[in-house]
Design an enzyme around this catalytic site. Structure first.
Site, PDB file in Angstrom:
ATOM      1  N   LYS A   1       0.863  -1.177   0.000  1.00 41.05           N
ATOM      2  CA  LYS A   1       0.000   0.000   0.000  1.00 41.05           C
ATOM      3  C   LYS A   1       0.905   1.234   0.000  1.00 41.05           C
ATOM      4  O   LYS A   1       1.918   1.264   0.709  1.00 41.05           O
ATOM      5  CB  LYS A   1      -0.872  -0.030   1.260  1.00 41.05           C
ATOM      6  CG  LYS A   1      -1.838   1.144   1.377  1.00 41.05           C
ATOM      7  CD  LYS A   1      -2.730   0.980   2.618  1.00 41.05           C
ATOM      8  CE  LYS A   1      -3.781   2.070   2.704  1.00 41.05           C
ATOM      9  NZ  LYS A   1      -4.662   1.908   3.880  1.00 41.05           N
TER      10      LYS A   1
ATOM     11  N   SER B   1      -9.560   1.882   2.895  1.00 39.52           N
ATOM     12  CA  SER B   1      -8.690   2.625   2.034  1.00 39.52           C
ATOM     13  C   SER B   1      -7.631   1.781   1.328  1.00 39.52           C
ATOM     14  O   SER B   1      -6.997   2.262   0.385  1.00 39.52           O
ATOM     15  CB  SER B   1      -7.992   3.715   2.854  1.00 39.52           C
ATOM     16  OG  SER B   1      -7.162   3.120   3.843  1.00 39.52           O
TER      17      SER B   1
ATOM     18  N   SER C   1      -9.819  -0.479   7.164  1.00 48.28           N
ATOM     19  CA  SER C   1      -9.266  -0.432   5.805  1.00 48.28           C
ATOM     20  C   SER C   1      -8.529  -1.659   5.307  1.00 48.28           C
ATOM     21  O   SER C   1      -8.112  -1.701   4.153  1.00 48.28           O
ATOM     22  CB  SER C   1      -8.348   0.774   5.660  1.00 48.28           C
ATOM     23  OG  SER C   1      -9.142   1.932   5.510  1.00 48.28           O
TER      24      SER C   1
END
Ligand code: GLN
Length: 509
Positions: free
Chosen positions: A77, A152, A176
């Site tokens: 990420k 997210s 997330s």
């Protein structure tokens, strides 16, 4: 090759057997990422760096090293800072930023021999639930390109679900990891707060942020978490515990269990607040059928209650913005990131740089956070929220006196359509209702594929995740239960139809 749905453990076995090299795996992953650009999951790759790391892993194997993950590709990420690839946190603010160091989680996976192939899209500074808040465009759900992948960590979940890479890192502040895992039909675990170091993880809400893996199975998550977790003196909130072997913990038979009933004796609490009447019927039915499967495996279901769970939304949406407003004050156009091209005095440099660099949702949260921390409002909002946070944690403590794990849905619905929430941020906030409680309490939580919601007219069946929440540092039990479920079911083995880039771009989007 457009997709590869083998898992981390399979790839590790193939590497150990010598039937594939780390270079071949890395090359194939890079080629898939290139072919699947329209998915929007990938923000940066650097082939020469990746292939050099793959060659180094192959050399280590030839020299006799047998580390489990040596040579397996992974992607991060874009909230973890990396020395060899740019880091944006999904924000214009950090466009072109190259960190002088690697985040601890990245460093640990790298030392274990995993080969970093990409940085993955995410909501700006990890604020969001649909990956629609990234300055670099939305990510699409591999099951239906007209829908969001969740957020997210949407790029991480979409990359794994689409078979670009077998595992990716994510972060979970209020859901997330779990929510995008659920929306994309993969497995993800957010460990207990303090298990994974936050060093080098760009801070959103420091008292909540926690890293974890997203992968195809509980086994693959256990393999990654064993490397990612562990004490780090560079993070003052890192838990001082010996390193854990979550894979061994996952495989260890529990008290009274037999091969046929591996979950014999396990008590799973179902908080009544996790099954409200407003819960989408398809989600409720899917979760209940997964719970029946857990019963068949020997688990007993018990009723419990989290009376203050519903307050998690206001509590979280005060505490997280408060911490964010403070953490994001470092982006001032001087020390880091975007600086306005317009001249002026120091004050206007700050204002213009921040106005240009941050997106809407980030600005909204900075304003809410600054407000609730301000003189005269601190006691009424922030302090109240902190007190309620403690009470929510106390409710969990009470539950765990009569059960070993807690189960429920991850999200009230399946993945929604891109753009569906329009200009209504509160709609997205409300959808966090089932993930926020464990985040506020700092407890470990997982999303495990539980089946599919039937297709609506003209649509595709969409994955639904089962959430399992454990007691502090009880990740071994969580993974054990998820693994038992995955040995008895095949939901986690399903994958989206292989898409061509054009189809992934979404005819209907
Ligand atoms: N959806 C939540 C938010 O927008 C959670 C985000 C997260 O866990 N990073 O804040």
């Amino acid at each position: 090759m457009n997709a590869d749905f083998t898992g981390v453990a399979d790839q590790a076995r193939a590497l150990a057997a010598g039937t594939v090299s780390a270079r071949e795996l890395a090359q194939a992953a890079l080629a898939r990422m290139e072919a699947q650009r329209p998915l929007g999951a990938v923000l940066a790759t650097r082939a020469e760096f990746t292939l050099a790391r793959a060659d180094a892993a192959d050399a280590r194997r030839r020299a006799g090293e047998t580390a489990a993950l040596l040579g397996v590709p992974v992607a991060h990420k874009d909230i973890f800072v990396t020395r060899n690839l740019p880091t944006t946190a999904g924000s214009r603010m950090l466009d072109g930023y190259l960190s002088p160091f690697d985040a601890t989680v990245v460093e640990r996976l790298d030392s274990a021999g995993m080969v970093t192939v990409a940085k993955l899209n995410c909501d700006e500074f990890a604020m969001g639930s649909g990956n629609e808040n990234s300055a670099y465009g939305p990510v699409r759900n591999p099951w239906d390109a007209a829908r969001v992948p969740g957020g997210s960590s949407g790029g991480s979940a979409a990359a794994v679900a689409a078979g670009l890479v077998a595992a990716a890192t994510g972060t979970d502040t209020g859901g997330s990891i779990r929510q995008p895992a659920s929306f994309c039909g993969i497995t993800g675990i957010k460990p207990t707060y303090g298990v994974c170091s936050r060093y080098g993880m760009i801070a959103f809400a420091s008292s909540l942020d926690q890293a974890g893996p997203l992968a195809r199975s509980a086994e693959d998550c256990a393999l990654l978490l064993s490397v990612m977790g562990g004490f780090d003196p560079r993070d003052a909130t890192s838990a001082q515990r010996p390193d854990q072997d979550y894979h061994a913990a996952m495989l260890t038979p529990r008290e009274g269990a037999s091969g046929a009933r591996p979950l014999q004796g396990l008590r799973i609490g179902l908080p009544r607040e996790f099954f409200p009447t407003a819960l989408s019927a398809v989600v409720a039915d899917t979760v209940r059928s997964a719970l029946r499967e857990l019963e068949r495996l020997g688990a007993t279901l018990v009723d419990v209650s989290l009376p203050r769970a519903e307050l998690s939304i206001p509590v979280y949406y005060l505490i997280a913005p408060a911490e964010a407003s403070s953490n994001l004050s470092r982006f001032d156009g001087v020390k880091f990131g975007h600086r306005t091209a317009e001249g002026g005095d120091l004050m206007s440099l700050y204002k213009k740089s921040r106005a240009e660099g941050f997106g809407e949702e980030v600005k909204r949260r900075i304003m809410i956070g600054t407000y609730v921390l301000s003189h005269g409002y601190y006691d009424a909002y922030y302090l109240q929220a902190q007190k309620l946070r403690r009470m929510i944690a106390d409710d969990f403590r009470a539950c765990f006196s009569s059960c070993d794990l807690i189960a429920g849905p991850v999200a009230p619905t399946v993945a929604w359509a891109l753009g569906e929430q329009g200009d209504d941020p509160v709609a997205a906030y409300l959808a966090d209702i089932f993930t926020l409680p464990a985040s506020l309490a700092g407890l470990p939580g997982m999303s495990v594929p539980a089946g599919f919601a039937p297709a609506t007219a003209g649509g595709t069946p969409m994955p639904v995740g089962l959430q399992l929440i454990g007691n502090y540092f009880d990740e071994g039990r969580l993974l054990h239960a998820a693994h038992a479920l995955q040995r008895a079911t095949d939901w986690h083995l399903r994958h989206p139809p292989q898409t061509t880039p054009d189809a992934a771009a979404g005819g209907r989007a």
